[in-house]
Design a protein around this motif. Structure first.
Motif, short mmCIF file in Angstrom:
data_model
loop_
_atom_site.label_atom_id
_atom_site.label_comp_id
_atom_site.label_asym_id
_atom_site.label_seq_id
_atom_site.Cartn_x
_atom_site.Cartn_y
_atom_site.Cartn_z
N VAL A 320 0.82 -1.20 0.00
CA VAL A 320 0.00 0.00 0.00
C VAL A 320 0.86 1.26 0.00
N LEU A 321 2.14 1.13 0.30
CA LEU A 321 3.03 2.28 0.29
C LEU A 321 3.00 3.00 -1.06
N GLY A 322 2.83 2.23 -2.15
CA GLY A 322 2.74 2.84 -3.46
C GLY A 322 1.57 3.79 -3.60
N VAL A 323 0.46 3.46 -2.93
CA VAL A 323 -0.72 4.34 -2.97
C VAL A 323 -0.38 5.68 -2.32
N MET A 324 0.41 5.66 -1.26
CA MET A 324 0.80 6.92 -0.62
C MET A 324 1.64 7.76 -1.55
N ARG A 325 2.45 7.12 -2.36
CA ARG A 325 3.27 7.87 -3.32
C ARG A 325 2.38 8.53 -4.38
#
Length: 354
Positions: A320-325
């Motif tokens: 989900v870290l990619g969604v934060m990016r």
């Protein structure tokens, strides 16, 4: 690890009413070991039926409890990173409500804390856990609509006042419609494509003085190979003149009184999600039996099973870290009023708002 996961719940705000019944439904796998709340009476009511549940008024005390295996953190967005990191540094697994954090930098610290302490970090992207949503991803992965090349998503809802006071302040919530609902839609898009977009262009504005953040948003994401996704969201749609409650009132969190649709177009066909409750494949409805009556039960079971089976859960922190990016890029685009490449953002410590 014990046979049952001993869970500590931190925070008894609005969303707790969805999570606590899920714990009850999964009593064969999880026990409510502790509740952390500044309100002892509210904590005692929530703990009814759990004879051994401990009640804490501070997280600092609860995190040192050796009888707690994992924490379910139900907190304002600006507290996600510090509380999750503190818990993981104490060797506790964490299921954190969405959005993962205020920005990519905070999310990265959380992922690193999970890796360094050998614990599981899972993000509560609760709207993944509907049978039609799961089936749509399965069909995309199996190539049933060919190569996916466009996703169109739209949420039209009406909300006049924030459900809780901290939603008013962008420093606590990190925006408005983007963290509250966009985090779900963007998560689905990244999940469906299995990769991050190359560029983002977004416009967002606020038309309601009851909060600081954006309530009207248009987002365009470009992926490699001329693939794309477009998102339109409004919290101002649905009010009828003379109807002070609004067509959808403030019950938009069920989306039953709102317009919430997604269209996934591939080289061989199109999938259509009506809310999360109906899936249509090239005009024919797909019957999708649900694993649980509640998506929150399904989500919690995924978290608990991942711990018992010692595997990586769906919607793990690093995923989900990619969604934060992507969210950081969206806010950067809104601020600069231009197309933003994802490689331009992602390491900033703080997000700047208008």
């Amino acid at each position: 690890m014990t046979r049952k996961i001993r869970l500590g719940v931190v925070g008894l705000g609005r969303v707790a009413s969805s999570h606590l019944p899920a714990i009850e439904e999964l009593r064969d796998k999880v026990t409510l070991q502790a509740i952390v709340s500044r309100d002892p009476e509210k904590a005692a009511r929530a703990a009814e039926g759990w004879d051994n549940a401990k009640l804490y008024t501070t997280f600092e005390e609860a995190v040192q409890d050796p009888d707690i295996d994992a924490f379910l953190l139900l907190l304002p967005h600006d507290l996600h990173a510090p509380y999750a990191i503190q818990a993981m540094q104490a060797g506790k697994h964490v299921l954190i409500e969405k959005p993962m954090a205020l920005n990519y930098w905070e999310g990265q610290q959380m992922v690193e804390a999970a890796e360094q302490n050998g614990v599981t970090l899972m993000v509560g992207q609760s709207r993944r856990y509907f049978a039609p949503v799961m089936k749509s991803i399965e069909k995309i992965r199996n190539g049933e609509i060919g190569e996916l090349f466009t996703i169109h998503a739209m949420l039209l809802a009406y909300i006049d006042k924030p459900a809780v006071d901290w939603w008013k302040d962008v420093k606590h919530i990190g925006g408005f419609i983007i963290p509250l609902w966009g985090s779900h839609i963007l998560d689905y898009i990244v999940w469906a494509y299995g990769e991050l977009p190359e560029t983002v262009y977004a416009q967002g504005y606020s038309h309601n003085a009851n909060w600081d953040g954006e309530d009207e948003v248009a987002i365009s994401l470009k992926f490699a190979g001329n693939r794309m996704a477009n998102v339109m969201m409004s919290f101002n749609a649905g009010r009828v003149p003379g109807d002070e409650e609004g067509l959808g009132g403030t019950r938009i969190w069920s989306t039953q009184d709102s317009v919430y649709v997604r269209y996934m177009t591939g080289t061989k066909g199109i999938l259509h999600l009506k809310d999360e409750h109906e899936l249509w494949d090239n005009g024919e409805q797909v019957i999708c039996p649900s694993k649980h009556g509640s998506n929150f039960t399904w989500q919690l079971e995924e978290f608990i099973d991942s711990l018992l089976e010692q595997r990586v859960p769906l919607a793990a922190g690093h995923e989900v870290l990619g969604v934060m990016r992507v969210m950081d890029a969206i806010f950067a685009s809104m601020l600069a009023n231009r197309v933003i490449r994802l490689d331009e953002v992602g390491l900033e410590r703080e997000r700047t708002h208008d």
